[in-house]
Design a protein around this motif. Sequence first.
Motif, PDB file in Angstrom:
ATOM      1  N   CYS A   1       0.771  -1.246   0.000  1.00 53.82           N
ATOM      2  CA  CYS A   1       0.000   0.000   0.000  1.00 53.82           C
ATOM      3  C   CYS A   1       0.801   1.295   0.000  1.00 53.82           C
ATOM      4  N   VAL A   2       1.598   1.513   1.031  1.00 54.96           N
ATOM      5  CA  VAL A   2       2.173   2.844   1.255  1.00 54.96           C
ATOM      6  C   VAL A   2       3.689   2.761   1.358  1.00 54.96           C
TER       7      VAL A   2
ATOM      8  N   HIS B   1     -12.833   3.208   3.578  1.00 58.35           N
ATOM      9  CA  HIS B   1     -13.676   2.033   3.783  1.00 58.35           C
ATOM     10  C   HIS B   1     -13.324   1.275   5.064  1.00 58.35           C
ATOM     11  N   VAL B   2     -12.035   1.123   5.333  1.00 60.73           N
ATOM     12  CA  VAL B   2     -11.590   0.337   6.483  1.00 60.73           C
ATOM     13  C   VAL B   2     -11.882   1.097   7.770  1.00 60.73           C
ATOM     14  N   GLU B   3     -12.418   0.396   8.763  1.00 55.98           N
ATOM     15  CA  GLU B   3     -12.796   1.050  10.012  1.00 55.98           C
ATOM     16  C   GLU B   3     -11.908   0.662  11.186  1.00 55.98           C
ATOM     17  N   ARG B   4     -11.191  -0.431  11.057  1.00 55.72           N
ATOM     18  CA  ARG B   4     -10.425  -0.879  12.211  1.00 55.72           C
ATOM     19  C   ARG B   4      -8.958  -0.504  12.085  1.00 55.72           C
ATOM     20  N   TRP B   5      -8.056  -1.326  12.613  1.00 52.03           N
ATOM     21  CA  TRP B   5      -6.677  -0.909  12.837  1.00 52.03           C
ATOM     22  C   TRP B   5      -5.934  -0.484  11.581  1.00 52.03           C
ATOM     23  N   ALA B   6      -6.293  -1.007  10.426  1.00 50.90           N
ATOM     24  CA  ALA B   6      -5.557  -0.666   9.200  1.00 50.90           C
ATOM     25  C   ALA B   6      -6.112   0.569   8.503  1.00 50.90           C
ATOM     26  N   PHE B   7      -7.012   1.283   9.159  1.00 47.02           N
ATOM     27  CA  PHE B   7      -7.612   2.437   8.487  1.00 47.02           C
ATOM     28  C   PHE B   7      -6.568   3.520   8.203  1.00 47.02           C
ATOM     29  N   ASP B   8      -5.539   3.621   9.064  1.00 50.67           N
ATOM     30  CA  ASP B   8      -4.470   4.598   8.827  1.00 50.67           C
ATOM     31  C   ASP B   8      -3.799   4.352   7.478  1.00 50.67           C
ATOM     32  N   VAL B   9      -3.579   3.075   7.179  1.00 47.41           N
ATOM     33  CA  VAL B   9      -2.897   2.721   5.940  1.00 47.41           C
ATOM     34  C   VAL B   9      -3.747   3.103   4.734  1.00 47.41           C
ATOM     35  N   GLU B  10      -5.046   2.822   4.808  1.00 49.12           N
ATOM     36  CA  GLU B  10      -5.903   3.196   3.681  1.00 49.12           C
ATOM     37  C   GLU B  10      -5.938   4.714   3.511  1.00 49.12           C
TER      38      GLU B  10
END
Length: 264
Positions: free
Chosen positions: A167-168, A194-203
């Motif tokens: 991703c980043v 879209h992502v709501e949990r721990w990986a939302f920072d990455v999105e």
Amino acid sequence: MDCLCEIIQCLVALAVAALIVVLLIAHLTAGMVDLKRHEKEKFFLTAAGEKEPFPSLHDPSSLEMSVVVPAYNEELRMPVMMEEALEYLENRRKQQPLFTYEVIVVNDGSKDKTTEVALQYTRQFGADKVRVLTLVKNRGKGGAVRMRSLFRTFLMYGFHFLVWFFCVRGIKDTQCGFKLFTREAALKTFSSLHVERWAFDVELLYIAQCFKIPVAEVAVNWTEIEGSKLVPVWSWLQMGRDLLFIRLRYITGAWKLESPRKTD
């Protein structure tokens, strides 16, 4: 030799089949993300206990800074953070009379007295400065804490590799919970999230890079308060799954970048 070739062919076929299955799962489950807000989540309580509609990023800007504080079962840890943050913000307002701010505490479906504790600051500072949004159910919040054991360190570096691979790139710590957005950047990134949990920072960072929004890492003094809600092994596994799906869902078109309408 023929036997070895057959084994290699079988392994390649299995790998291709597995990739196809993962792609199908990622694509078919993309629409299962529930981004709808409950009717109760559209309002906040004033100091007098009255309900008022919650402002939106799509509304014209009226404040210089909004501080969003995600909270899940944080009745014990919240006062330390809130008192320090509000002291800084109030001192800045005294030094710069034109400076305006709000602190939005998002109670992420807590089972303790997080809302009650947060509302104490609403009563103390006013609902124009401290607003409490209570989510009907727990949706999760991205973030990570420093891990100390060898196994946890291995998982952490493994996660960072997956972030870089899928991703980043160019960001050392995607999971730092202290992120600052301009209003325009927040509107662009959160409109596609879209992502709501721990990986939302990455999105969020993935979306920012897709929109070519400049991102910089700045060192700050950070004090970790004991009591994180991150569950080490399960949370890392969940984040690894989300990283894979973030990449696959965007490249297959299951998720698309939204172009938010302009605001004043």
